[in-house]
Design an enzyme around this catalytic site. Structure first.
Site, PDB file in Angstrom:
ATOM      1  N   LYS A 108       0.829  -1.223   0.000  1.00 13.50           N
ATOM      2  CA  LYS A 108       0.000   0.000   0.000  1.00 13.50           C
ATOM      3  C   LYS A 108       0.855   1.261   0.000  1.00 13.50           C
ATOM      4  O   LYS A 108       0.707   2.147   0.847  1.00 13.50           O
ATOM      5  CB  LYS A 108      -0.960   0.003   1.192  1.00 13.50           C
ATOM      6  CG  LYS A 108      -1.982  -1.120   1.127  1.00 13.50           C
ATOM      7  CD  LYS A 108      -3.084  -0.977   2.126  1.00 13.50           C
ATOM      8  CE  LYS A 108      -4.108  -2.095   2.030  1.00 13.50           C
ATOM      9  NZ  LYS A 108      -3.578  -3.444   2.352  1.00 13.50           N
TER      10      LYS A 108
HETATM   11  O1  LIG Z   1      -5.332  -3.920  -0.160  1.00  8.68           O
HETATM   12  C1  LIG Z   1      -5.723  -4.870   0.521  1.00  8.68           C
HETATM   13  O2  LIG Z   1      -5.307  -5.979   0.308  1.00  8.68           O
HETATM   14  C2  LIG Z   1      -6.793  -4.643   1.495  1.00  8.68           C
HETATM   15  C3  LIG Z   1      -7.665  -3.623   1.222  1.00  8.68           C
HETATM   16  C4  LIG Z   1      -8.865  -3.524   1.943  1.00  8.68           C
HETATM   17  O3  LIG Z   1      -9.724  -2.717   1.634  1.00  8.68           O
HETATM   18  N1  LIG Z   1      -9.079  -4.379   2.962  1.00  8.68           N
HETATM   19  C5  LIG Z   1      -8.191  -5.368   3.306  1.00  8.68           C
HETATM   20  O4  LIG Z   1      -8.486  -6.144   4.223  1.00  8.68           O
HETATM   21  N2  LIG Z   1      -7.010  -5.465   2.613  1.00  8.68           N
HETATM   22  C6  LIG Z   1      -5.990  -6.476   3.016  1.00  8.68           C
HETATM   23  O5  LIG Z   1      -6.530  -7.770   2.753  1.00  8.68           O
HETATM   24  C7  LIG Z   1      -6.161  -8.683   3.792  1.00  8.68           C
HETATM   25  C8  LIG Z   1      -7.411  -9.212   4.445  1.00  8.68           C
HETATM   26  O6  LIG Z   1      -7.104 -10.221   5.331  1.00  8.68           O
HETATM   27  P1  LIG Z   1      -8.209 -11.191   5.976  1.00  8.68           P
HETATM   28  O7  LIG Z   1      -9.254 -10.315   6.582  1.00  8.68           O
HETATM   29  O8  LIG Z   1      -7.443 -11.983   6.979  1.00  8.68           O
HETATM   30  O9  LIG Z   1      -8.751 -12.051   4.861  1.00  8.68           O
HETATM   31  C9  LIG Z   1      -5.226  -7.915   4.720  1.00  8.68           C
HETATM   32  O10 LIG Z   1      -3.911  -8.144   4.283  1.00  8.68           O
HETATM   33  C10 LIG Z   1      -5.593  -6.464   4.481  1.00  8.68           C
HETATM   34  O11 LIG Z   1      -4.474  -5.612   4.684  1.00  8.68           O
END
Ligand SMILES: O=C(O)c1cc(=O)[nH]c(=O)n1[C@@H]1O[C@H](COP(=O)(O)O)[C@@H](O)[C@H]1O
Length: 292
Positions: A108
């Site tokens: 990011k």
């Molecule tokens: O850019 C991302 O990957 C991201 C954007 C967003 O809006 N929300 C989000 O959860 N993420 C990332 O996606 C992953 C979600 O993880 P889980 O919730 O464990 O599936 C994490 O690494 C967050 O940093």
């Protein structure tokens, strides 16, 4: 001197959008996030230290690298261990790519253009230690500040995922704010989608500049998600969304969705068979939802 002409390091690789489409057709529509939370290290019986990080990462790579289309390592969980954590990340990226998977580096990044150029060199320049197939970027210094990354991605056949409508509830105050400087009165999120649609224009099968759009957000029919590019959709699993939610959230754009699941898969470790089964189940559920 040898007369042979070695392949130029600048030789163009197939654009990320095309590689992504092929990878998802071949391996299924799923991105597995590699997020080594301290709580996961602990539940896997590993220490919250570099050895634990390395054991965790190796297990995920060995279990899944040959069958999942896309991986998204979350840089923060590696950075917190300093240079030795970054070394684990470097190795994981290389091993995943060697196994034919695509890697979206979730760092990011976002800064003024001249600094953004250095971030782009870090992740999108072939030969850099963290060279990845794509990078998540934050456009909140203005979409134009990302231009050095857009330009380098075009040159190296890599891609970007730009935060547009994020999965977390706090995102709305920024992303859904209406621009007073825009005659069309668009929101910030809609503006990012419009920039991406422009950068993906005329690309087939789709462009290389994706949007991050949370799977948790419910009906998004007031947004034009038809950006001719991938839509990275985090939020499935631990954040409460399910693959069955995808058509209602994304509408016709669901065909370009790259659903990300991190903890929802990782919590099944460290058993490799259980990790594989979880990833396969998510991919099957996504396929069923998207083709229904
Ligand atoms: O850019 C991302 O990957 C991201 C954007 C967003 O809006 N929300 C989000 O959860 N993420 C990332 O996606 C992953 C979600 O993880 P889980 O919730 O464990 O599936 C994490 O690494 C967050 O940093």
């Amino acid at each position: 001197m040898s007369q042979s002409t070695p392949q130029s390091p600048q030789s163009p690789r197939e654009p990320f959008g095309a590689r992504l489409r092929r990878a998802m057709d071949a391996r299924g529509p799923l991105c597995v996030g590699i997020d080594p939370h301290a709580s996961l290290l602990s539940s896997w019986g590993l220490g919250d230290d570099v050895a634990g990080l390395e054991g965790f990462t190796r297990t995920v790579v060995e279990a899944l690298a040959d069958r999942v289309a896309v991986f998204k390592p979350q840089s923060a969980f590696f950075e917190r261990f300093g240079s030795r954590g970054i070394a684990v990340l470097e190795r994981a990226v290389a091993d995943l790519r060697d196994a034919g998977a695509l890697v979206v580096m979730d760092a990011k990044r976002g800064d003024i253009g001249s600094t953004m150029a250095a971030y782009a060199e870090t992740y999108l320049r072939e030969g850099a230690p963290l060279f990845s197939d794509a990078l998540t970027v934050s456009p909140y210094l203005g979409y134009g500040s990302l231009k050095p990354a857009v330009d380098l991605a075009r040159e190296t056949g890599t891609g970007l995922f730009v935060l547009a409508l994020t999965s977390n509830p706090e995102g709305a105050e920024v992303q859904r704010a209406v621009r007073t400087d825009d005659p069309a009165g668009r929101t910030i999120g809609a503006t990012m989608l419009a920039h991406l649609a422009r950068d993906n224009a005329d690309e087939t099968p789709m462009g290389s500049f994706g949007a991050v759009v949370g799977a948790t957000l419910g009906d998004l029919s007031s947004y034009d998600l038809d950006i001719n590019g991938p839509l990275l959709a985090p939020g499935i699993g631990a954040q409460g969304a399910t693959p069955a939610d995808l058509p209602a959230v994304f509408g016709a754009a669901v065909r370009n969705v790259v659903p990300n699941v991190s903890r929802g898969v990782l919590r099944h470790g460290p058993d490799a068979a259980a990790l594989r089964e979880a990833a396969e189940r998510y991919a099957d559920e996504v396929r069923a939802a998207v083709t229904a």
